[in-house]
Design an enzyme around this catalytic site. Structure first.
Site, mmCIF file in Angstrom:
data_model
loop_
_atom_site.group_PDB
_atom_site.id
_atom_site.type_symbol
_atom_site.label_atom_id
_atom_site.label_comp_id
_atom_site.label_asym_id
_atom_site.label_seq_id
_atom_site.Cartn_x
_atom_site.Cartn_y
_atom_site.Cartn_z
ATOM 1 N N LYS A 136 0.842 -1.203 0.000
ATOM 2 C CA LYS A 136 0.000 0.000 0.000
ATOM 3 C C LYS A 136 0.879 1.256 0.000
ATOM 4 C CE LYS A 136 -3.758 -2.493 0.482
ATOM 5 N NZ LYS A 136 -4.592 -2.792 -0.698
ATOM 6 N N ASN A 137 0.274 2.388 -0.339
ATOM 7 C CA ASN A 137 1.018 3.654 -0.326
ATOM 8 C C ASN A 137 1.623 3.922 1.048
ATOM 9 O OD1 ASN A 137 -0.484 3.657 -2.731
ATOM 10 N ND2 ASN A 137 -0.515 5.885 -2.794
#
Length: 379
Positions: free
Chosen positions: A187-188
């Site tokens: 994920k970011n």
């Protein structure tokens, strides 16, 4: 698809020091790192309460438990998304109601939501897919009109901002009754294992959620609500604390890579590039509505799978998110669903292809990837 090793080098000293301190103090569960991360994420998201938990799927399930949804209650969500969203609905013996999405943003179709609302409907779960928010103005209006809960699935859009029609900006995940996110490593904002969190501005709901994540306890061995065991561990919190101050920079780097991809694909007849929810021309210089967890093309000449094989031969990673609609998955088959209700999803699953997207992408890599794709599509 992601370069976690390269990203680690920038935060290596802070992460290693924090992990060593945790090992030496043995504060593995609910330690100071977890509490500090909770407060820092509250400040970043501008929400009153963040409740860390073990993973993003748990975050969605606990959110629904906290809202008091009962078996048989209908929950509307998107057909074109990862299975976790519908999985938790089914696990709680709620009734999932899948609806179609838009062909440009890939997010849930507002008219389809409205058509699906019945007297049994109790909640809407908009999925902020690939890095930008669904139409929250319209969703919140529908929810208010029909007295429904809104649970934001923000697993892919943390850091994105939503521009409301009144001109105010809100962080993704902060607008509904409750939001949920994942800290899966890719994920970011990702940790080095599993992790998740729930967000809300509702004091009473936050209190309930804090009990649920910890076996229903507010006082040790006093179980006031039915709960689960879902806690973010201190090591993962330390990693997230190192990354959170850099999240906006990570998102900027992803947007820059997305701009470079889109510029390279300009004028290509059989390649549709991503659009932003604000409908600006391309990905504008001040864009903050899309954080590009994925950069997803649509390949419209019927050769998406052949392109994937070609990329694999040339050692270019890619993803197909998602190859099968949820309404066609064996676990979620239901006679209520009619194929004519999912024209967009049924088309997208034959066309979408996601390219490498991470903070370490450079011009040479992007040029190599785009030239390969353009050559194949036009060959």
């Amino acid at each position: 698809m992601v370069d976690l090793g390269g990203q680690y080098q920038e935060i290596k000293d802070q992460v290693n020091t924090s992990i060593t301190q945790i090992l030496e103090t043995s504060a593995f569960i609910n330690g100071p790192e977890v509490h500090a991360f909770q407060k820092e994420l509250e400040d970043y998201l501008q929400v009153k309460h963040v409740i860390p938990c073990a993973n993003g799927t748990d975050a969605l399930q606990i959110a629904m438990m906290g809202l008091g949804l009962k078996p048989g209650d209908e929950v509307i969500t998107a057909d074109f998304t990862f299975a976790a969203t519908v999985e938790v609905i089914a696990l709680l013996q709620l009734t999932p109601v899948l609806v179609d999405v838009y062909p440009d943003t890939f997010n849930i179709d507002i008219e389809a939501i409205e058509k699906a609302i019945t007297p049994k409907t109790k909640a809407i779960v908009p999925v902020h897919l690939f890095g930008q928010c669904a139409n929250m103005d319209a969703i919140l209006e529908l929810a208010k009109k029909h007295d429904l809960f809104v649970i934001e699935d923000n697993a892919q859009a943390i850091g994105a901002k939503y521009l409301s029609k009144d001109g105010t900006k809100h962080m993704a995940g902060s607008m509904g009754h409750v939001g949920a996110t994942s800290f899966f490593p890719s994920k970011n904002l990702g940790c080095y294992g599993d992790g998740g969190a729930i967000f809300t501005n509702d004091d009473e709901l936050a209190h309930t959620l804090r009990g649920i994540v910890n076996h229903g306890m507010y006082e040790r061995y006093h179980h006031d609500v039915v709960g689960v065991n879902s806690r973010l561990d201190s090591i993962q919190a330390a990693v997230l604390r190192a990354k959170l101050p850099k999240l906006d920079g990570y998102c900027d780097a992803r947007r820059n890579a997305a701009r470079a991809y889109s510029k390279a694909f300009e004028g290509q007849e059989h390649i549709i590039t991503p659009v932003t929810v604000n409908n600006c021309e391309g990905i504008c210089d001040v864009c903050d509505c899309h954080v590009f967890h994925q950069y997803t093309l649509r390949i419209t000449n019927g050769k998406r799978d052949e392109l994937g094989q070609f990329l694999a031969k040339n050692e270019v990673p890619f993803g197909v998110y998602y190859p099968i609609p949820l309404h066609k998955q064996k676990a979620y088959l239901d006679n209520r669903y009619k194929e004519e209700d999912f024209p967009v999803t049924n088309q997208l699953v034959t066309e979408v292809l996601s390219l490498p997207m991470h903070t370490e992408l450079d011009e040479e890599q992007i040029n190599y990837i785009t030239e390969l794709i353009i050559g194949f599509v036009n060959g």
